[in-house]
Scaffold this active site. Structure first.
Site, mmCIF file in Angstrom:
data_model
loop_
_atom_site.group_PDB
_atom_site.id
_atom_site.type_symbol
_atom_site.label_atom_id
_atom_site.label_comp_id
_atom_site.label_asym_id
_atom_site.label_seq_id
_atom_site.Cartn_x
_atom_site.Cartn_y
_atom_site.Cartn_z
ATOM 1 N N HIS A 48 1.025 -1.119 0.125
ATOM 2 C CA HIS A 48 0.103 0.006 -0.056
ATOM 3 C C HIS A 48 0.889 1.227 0.096
ATOM 4 O O HIS A 48 0.632 2.185 -0.835
ATOM 5 C CB HIS A 48 -1.100 -0.188 1.108
ATOM 6 C CG HIS A 48 -1.670 1.338 1.620
ATOM 7 N ND1 HIS A 48 -2.980 1.421 1.211
ATOM 8 C CD2 HIS A 48 -0.944 2.551 2.015
ATOM 9 C CE1 HIS A 48 -3.266 2.729 1.630
ATOM 10 N NE2 HIS A 48 -2.184 3.241 2.165
ATOM 11 N N GLU A 49 2.037 1.415 0.800
ATOM 12 C CA GLU A 49 2.607 2.348 0.923
ATOM 13 C C GLU A 49 3.483 2.655 -0.427
ATOM 14 O O GLU A 49 3.751 3.799 -0.753
ATOM 15 C CB GLU A 49 3.793 2.383 2.051
ATOM 16 C CG GLU A 49 2.977 2.367 3.496
ATOM 17 C CD GLU A 49 2.160 3.594 3.744
ATOM 18 O OE1 GLU A 49 2.376 4.428 3.241
ATOM 19 O OE2 GLU A 49 1.045 3.194 4.289
ATOM 20 N N HIS B 206 1.452 4.326 -2.887
ATOM 21 C CA HIS B 206 1.371 5.705 -2.612
ATOM 22 C C HIS B 206 2.655 6.508 -3.436
ATOM 23 O O HIS B 206 2.397 7.531 -4.151
ATOM 24 C CB HIS B 206 1.309 6.302 -1.196
ATOM 25 C CG HIS B 206 0.103 6.173 -0.645
ATOM 26 N ND1 HIS B 206 -1.130 6.854 -0.795
ATOM 27 C CD2 HIS B 206 -0.232 5.684 0.779
ATOM 28 C CE1 HIS B 206 -1.932 6.817 -0.130
ATOM 29 N NE2 HIS B 206 -1.669 6.057 0.935
ATOM 30 N N GLU C 51 -6.360 7.320 -0.714
ATOM 31 C CA GLU C 51 -6.329 6.107 0.014
ATOM 32 C C GLU C 51 -6.742 4.720 -0.679
ATOM 33 O O GLU C 51 -6.185 3.632 -0.700
ATOM 34 C CB GLU C 51 -6.793 6.260 1.426
ATOM 35 C CG GLU C 51 -6.143 7.024 2.406
ATOM 36 C CD GLU C 51 -4.741 6.346 2.735
ATOM 37 O OE1 GLU C 51 -4.547 5.264 2.899
ATOM 38 O OE2 GLU C 51 -3.857 7.291 2.652
#
Length: 283
Positions: A132-133, A136, A203
């Site tokens: 997930h990071e 980003h 998100e």
């Protein structure tokens, strides 16, 4: 452009409009120009130094394959799967489970996780979080977050200046004091709400991108459920001292998480989990 990408562009334009409005209040057209120049200078500084600023705030410690082999190799494997440069890897000695990414672009990125998140998640779940990071970073959300945070901070500073010193219109006349006070009070609130909306929009994209990088949407879903549960009861002093950074975390790190949905820095965790489960059903 995706729906969330369009929403982010509109929201960023809203922050820029607020910035210009306060500048105009302070000094008409010249004030608007000066305010925009000031905001631009702040953003250049934040763009160049965003990673070190964030990491220092949280006293993050860089690790490598020797000091944290499992964690480091996990990030390396995910970066390779995502066809991305290897980011620098950091550990934050905080009990609250959380993680974030920072940096102006994929070539100058860093990812960080707390010792708390490493304790409560298993390897598969932590892998989902770090994917997930990395999403980003790949989407350049770290740059968007830095710009929105610095603009929101600049708006607050200018609004305080307007509140105490008043402003003038383009003809040089003093503006209505009541109008100046209302703008000075409401503009920072509006900027914060816009900043939160930007965070919520990004998100969902990072959840989807992270699930694609890891190939395991259910691992991220399980991780989000655990993090939400534990983060509610474990404070993070660094985040409380720097609430403008809350949007960077995978789950809101601040206390008072029962606030109205309007003031949330993140989407509802239940909705995020539902969307990840839908990915496995092909929905």
């Amino acid at each position: 452009m995706s729906e969330n990408g369009l929403k982010t562009a509109v929201l960023m334009a809203g922050i820029l409009a607020l910035f210009g409005a306060i500048g105009a209040l302070l000094g008409g057209k010249s004030g608007m120009l000066l305010a925009l120049m000031f905001g631009g200078a702040m953003n250049v500084y934040a763009w160049w130094n965003s990673d070190q600023m964030m990491l220092r705030m949280y006293n993050a410690q860089e690790v490598d394959a020797g000091s944290a082999p499992d964690f480091y190799h996990m990030v390396a494997e995910l970066a390779q799967r995502a066809n991305m440069p290897m980011p620098r890897v950091y550990v934050i000695h905080e009990d609250q489970p959380n993680a974030f990414a920072t940096g102006r672009d994929p070539e100058h990125a860093a990812v960080a996780a707390t010792t708390g998140i490493m304790r409560i998640l298993d390897y598969r779940e932590l892998r989902g979080v770090m994917a997930h990071e990395l999403a980003h970073v790949r989407h350049r959300d770290t740059l968007i977050s830095t710009v929105s945070a610095s603009m929101a901070g600049a708006i607050s500073a200018l609004a305080n200046f307007a509140l105490f010193f008043g402003g003038r219109n383009s003809e040089g006349r003093a503006v209505n004091p009541l109008a100046g006070i209302l703008l000075a009070l409401l503009a920072p609130l509006a900027a914060s709400l816009i900043q939160m909306a930007i965070s919520r929009a990004r998100e969902f994209d990072a959840d989807q991108g992270g699930a694609e990088i890891s190939g395991d949407p259910l691992a991220l879903a399980a991780a989000l459920e655990k993090i939400e549960y534990y983060a509610r009861g474990i404070p993070m002093p660094a985040a409380e001292a720097h609430p403008e950074t809350a949007q960077m975390m995978i789950i809101n790190p601040l206390s008072g998480m029962g606030m109205d949905n309007l003031f949330r820095t993140h989407p509802l965790t239940e909705e995020r989990i539902a969307r990840l489960h839908a990915m496995t059903r092909g929905a």
